[in-house]
Design a protein around this motif. Structure first.
Motif, PDB file in Angstrom:
ATOM      1  N   VAL A  16      58.777 -10.572  53.880  1.00  0.00           N
ATOM      2  CA  VAL A  16      58.742  -8.916  53.468  1.00  0.00           C
ATOM      3  C   VAL A  16      60.105  -9.181  51.968  1.00  0.00           C
ATOM      4  N   LEU A  17      60.990  -9.810  52.234  1.00  0.00           N
ATOM      5  CA  LEU A  17      61.742  -9.615  50.841  1.00  0.00           C
ATOM      6  C   LEU A  17      61.200 -10.395  49.777  1.00  0.00           C
ATOM      7  N   ILE A  18      60.245 -11.484  50.058  1.00  0.00           N
ATOM      8  CA  ILE A  18      59.488 -12.152  48.830  1.00  0.00           C
ATOM      9  C   ILE A  18      58.556 -10.807  48.148  1.00  0.00           C
ATOM     10  N   ASP A  19      57.945 -10.170  48.954  1.00  0.00           N
ATOM     11  CA  ASP A  19      56.876  -9.389  48.366  1.00  0.00           C
ATOM     12  C   ASP A  19      57.757  -8.120  47.613  1.00  0.00           C
ATOM     13  N   ILE A  20      58.982  -7.645  48.189  1.00  0.00           N
ATOM     14  CA  ILE A  20      59.775  -6.978  47.414  1.00  0.00           C
ATOM     15  C   ILE A  20      60.049  -7.437  46.108  1.00  0.00           C
ATOM     16  N   VAL A  21      60.745  -8.655  46.028  1.00  0.00           N
ATOM     17  CA  VAL A  21      61.162  -9.191  44.622  1.00  0.00           C
ATOM     18  C   VAL A  21      59.910  -9.375  43.904  1.00  0.00           C
ATOM     19  N   LYS A  22      58.957  -9.977  44.258  1.00  0.00           N
ATOM     20  CA  LYS A  22      57.904 -10.057  43.380  1.00  0.00           C
ATOM     21  C   LYS A  22      57.307  -8.736  42.838  1.00  0.00           C
ATOM     22  N   ASN A  23      57.580  -7.632  43.205  1.00  0.00           N
ATOM     23  CA  ASN A  23      56.976  -6.259  42.851  1.00  0.00           C
ATOM     24  C   ASN A  23      58.117  -5.724  41.912  1.00  0.00           C
ATOM     25  N   LEU A  24      59.096  -6.376  41.815  1.00  0.00           N
ATOM     26  CA  LEU A  24      60.231  -5.904  40.905  1.00  0.00           C
ATOM     27  C   LEU A  24      60.003  -6.212  39.532  1.00  0.00           C
ATOM     28  N   ILE A  42      68.264 -16.712  46.662  1.00  0.00           N
ATOM     29  CA  ILE A  42      67.053 -16.477  47.175  1.00  0.00           C
ATOM     30  C   ILE A  42      66.169 -16.079  46.075  1.00  0.00           C
ATOM     31  N   ILE A  43      66.411 -15.358  45.016  1.00  0.00           N
ATOM     32  CA  ILE A  43      65.532 -15.338  43.916  1.00  0.00           C
ATOM     33  C   ILE A  43      64.825 -16.516  43.383  1.00  0.00           C
ATOM     34  N   LYS A  44      65.686 -17.653  43.124  1.00  0.00           N
ATOM     35  CA  LYS A  44      65.322 -18.652  42.902  1.00  0.00           C
ATOM     36  C   LYS A  44      64.301 -19.411  43.654  1.00  0.00           C
ATOM     37  N   SER A  45      64.695 -19.323  44.895  1.00  0.00           N
ATOM     38  CA  SER A  45      63.591 -19.960  45.890  1.00  0.00           C
ATOM     39  C   SER A  45      62.317 -19.410  45.847  1.00  0.00           C
ATOM     40  N   ILE A  46      61.998 -18.118  45.236  1.00  0.00           N
ATOM     41  CA  ILE A  46      60.859 -17.516  45.094  1.00  0.00           C
ATOM     42  C   ILE A  46      60.054 -17.754  43.971  1.00  0.00           C
ATOM     43  N   LYS A  47      58.767 -18.021  43.842  1.00  0.00           N
ATOM     44  CA  LYS A  47      58.104 -18.264  42.645  1.00  0.00           C
ATOM     45  C   LYS A  47      57.677 -16.845  42.160  1.00  0.00           C
ATOM     46  N   ILE A  48      58.192 -16.305  41.024  1.00  0.00           N
ATOM     47  CA  ILE A  48      58.030 -15.160  40.431  1.00  0.00           C
ATOM     48  C   ILE A  48      56.785 -15.093  39.754  1.00  0.00           C
ATOM     49  N   PHE A 102      77.521 -16.693  23.840  1.00  0.00           N
ATOM     50  CA  PHE A 102      77.144 -15.840  24.825  1.00  0.00           C
ATOM     51  C   PHE A 102      75.684 -15.537  25.184  1.00  0.00           C
ATOM     52  N   GLU A 103      74.968 -15.266  24.037  1.00  0.00           N
ATOM     53  CA  GLU A 103      73.639 -15.100  24.167  1.00  0.00           C
ATOM     54  C   GLU A 103      72.708 -16.542  24.720  1.00  0.00           C
ATOM     55  N   ARG A 104      73.305 -17.409  24.334  1.00  0.00           N
ATOM     56  CA  ARG A 104      72.760 -18.682  24.944  1.00  0.00           C
ATOM     57  C   ARG A 104      72.874 -19.057  26.231  1.00  0.00           C
ATOM     58  N   ALA A 105      74.189 -18.641  26.624  1.00  0.00           N
ATOM     59  CA  ALA A 105      74.487 -18.836  27.982  1.00  0.00           C
ATOM     60  C   ALA A 105      73.548 -17.855  28.672  1.00  0.00           C
ATOM     61  N   TRP A 106      73.683 -16.591  28.463  1.00  0.00           N
ATOM     62  CA  TRP A 106      72.884 -15.582  28.954  1.00  0.00           C
ATOM     63  C   TRP A 106      71.200 -16.036  29.216  1.00  0.00           C
ATOM     64  N   ALA A 107      70.481 -16.613  28.019  1.00  0.00           N
ATOM     65  CA  ALA A 107      69.310 -17.061  28.043  1.00  0.00           C
ATOM     66  C   ALA A 107      69.349 -18.224  29.230  1.00  0.00           C
ATOM     67  N   GLU A 108      70.139 -19.166  29.227  1.00  0.00           N
ATOM     68  CA  GLU A 108      70.232 -20.498  30.302  1.00  0.00           C
ATOM     69  C   GLU A 108      70.316 -19.784  31.782  1.00  0.00           C
ATOM     70  N   TYR A 109      71.000 -18.828  31.864  1.00  0.00           N
ATOM     71  CA  TYR A 109      71.319 -18.123  33.226  1.00  0.00           C
ATOM     72  C   TYR A 109      69.885 -17.469  33.669  1.00  0.00           C
ATOM     73  N   VAL A 110      68.917 -16.809  32.651  1.00  0.00           N
ATOM     74  CA  VAL A 110      67.748 -16.262  32.992  1.00  0.00           C
ATOM     75  C   VAL A 110      66.838 -17.152  33.282  1.00  0.00           C
ATOM     76  N   CYS A 111      66.735 -18.255  32.336  1.00  0.00           N
ATOM     77  CA  CYS A 111      65.533 -19.401  32.445  1.00  0.00           C
ATOM     78  C   CYS A 111      66.042 -20.178  33.830  1.00  0.00           C
ATOM     79  N   ASP A 112      67.270 -20.327  34.168  1.00  0.00           N
ATOM     80  CA  ASP A 112      67.593 -20.890  35.559  1.00  0.00           C
ATOM     81  C   ASP A 112      67.016 -20.033  36.908  1.00  0.00           C
ATOM     82  N   LEU A 113      67.348 -19.023  36.599  1.00  0.00           N
ATOM     83  CA  LEU A 113      67.036 -17.999  37.543  1.00  0.00           C
ATOM     84  C   LEU A 113      65.531 -18.046  37.847  1.00  0.00           C
ATOM     85  N   PHE A 114      64.841 -17.780  36.725  1.00  0.00           N
ATOM     86  CA  PHE A 114      63.207 -17.746  37.024  1.00  0.00           C
ATOM     87  C   PHE A 114      62.452 -19.161  36.897  1.00  0.00           C
TER      88      PHE A 114
END
Length: 340
Positions: A16-24, A42-48, A102-114
């Protein structure tokens, strides 16, 4: 007034959590990841689906305007969390002290997250203290095998050297390169190295100073599929060289070349070029798939056919148009890869 109770989202069944995250929305997913380390894992484990990461470097003024009109609903708490996670010093969120680091670090964070690379890079070439060569090298290292969907430069251009350094250091692949710079009258052409992207588009609306986007040599040595340049200072001699270069085998990938230029001497343009003028009733269309370019189809009535040394047929046409009370010619060359 009844206060809303927190919703224990992490206690939901995992499916259920996977479906919720995919619809965000992407921003909502990022905000959820900042809630805790567990949320992030948890988000990193889900294929967005469609997790493309857009990276935009903006000036302090742009960032302040963006925050004020609500397009980026961010909070100091979120930035503080990210700062602690990335082990960086604290930055203000009003744009005054946010740096490229900071902007590079922010980009690295988002790329790693997704779990994805940067899909688009958009930046103002006038950002102060922006080392474009260093920026290019950083992208080279982080996505050596992934093609960037879009790279767009905008802003005023009073010196093309730093932009040339960016492309001189570039080894990462680009699908669509968009140049939306306002050139001053004395700026020399940008040295793009080898134009090996699928699409190259340059746009400006100031006809008073025909922008020196690109040199004839860059077009001759390019490996682009589609080149679309609005307001170009090329002459009849320049176009003659480009046509002869294609006939002799330059840029075998080329499918369309479009230039908006000032009227030129037609006899000088076709000197030494064999061509066949086609009948007026002949209509031929070239279309392409692109999620970036605003044009996806060109229709040629009549036109002039030329043949490359490999037997491939291409057609060029010249049409009149008005631009802010100035007379321009639209020059279009279409290469018929599948016959005409």
């Amino acid at each position: 007034m009844e206060i809303a109770k927190p919703f224990p989202i992490l206690k939901l069944p995992f499916l259920v959590l996977i479906d919720i995250v995919k619809n965000l929305k992407k921003l909502e997913i990022i905000e959820l990841s900042l809630a805790s380390k567990k949320c992030r894992l948890i988000i990193k484990s889900i294929k967005i689906p469609n997790p493309g990461v857009d990276f935009k470097l903006v000036t302090s003024t742009e960032l302040s305007q963006t925050a004020n009109d609500g397009r980026v609903p961010c909070s100091q708490q979120q930035f503080n969390y990210l700062t602690n996670y990335l082990k960086l010093r604290t930055y203000d969120i009003d744009g005054a002290d946010i740096t490229v680091e900071f902007e590079r670090a922010w980009a690295e964070y988002v790329c790693d997250l997704f779990g994805n690379n940067i899909s688009s890079l958009i930046f103002d070439s006038n950002i102060s203290d922006l080392d474009l060569a260093s920026l290019s090298n950083w992208i080279n290292k982080r996505q050596s095998t992934s093609k960037m969907r879009l790279c767009r430069l905008y802003g005023d251009c009073n010196d093309s050297d730093s932009i040339s350094q960016f492309f001189g250091a570039r080894t990462f692949s680009i699908y669509h390169l968009s140049i939306q710079l306002k050139f001053s009258s004395k700026v020399t052409p940008i040295n793009f190295g080898t134009l090996d992207m699928d699409e190259f588009v340059a746009q400006d609306e100031d006809i008073k100073h025909m922008p020196n986007w690109i040199s004839v040599e860059s077009v001759l040595t390019s490996n682009c599929v589609r080149i679309w340049i609005e307001l170009c200072p090329f002459t009849a001699t320049d176009l003659n060289r480009i046509i002869k270069g294609w006939i002799n085998g330059n840029n075998s990938r080329l499918e369309i070349l479009h230039l908006a230029i000032k009227p030129f001497d037609l006899d000088q343009f076709v000197e030494g070029i064999e061509y066949e003028q086609r009948e007026f009733d002949l209509l031929r269309s070239y279309s392409w798939n692109s999620d970036v370019m605003f044009r996806r189809e060109v229709t040629i009535r009549k036109g002039f056919d030329i043949v490359g040394n490999d037997g491939t047929v291409a057609t060029f046409k010249i049409e009149n148009r008005r631009w802010n009370d100035e007379r321009l010619w639209d020059f279009t060359l279409v290469v018929w890869k599948n016959g005409c």
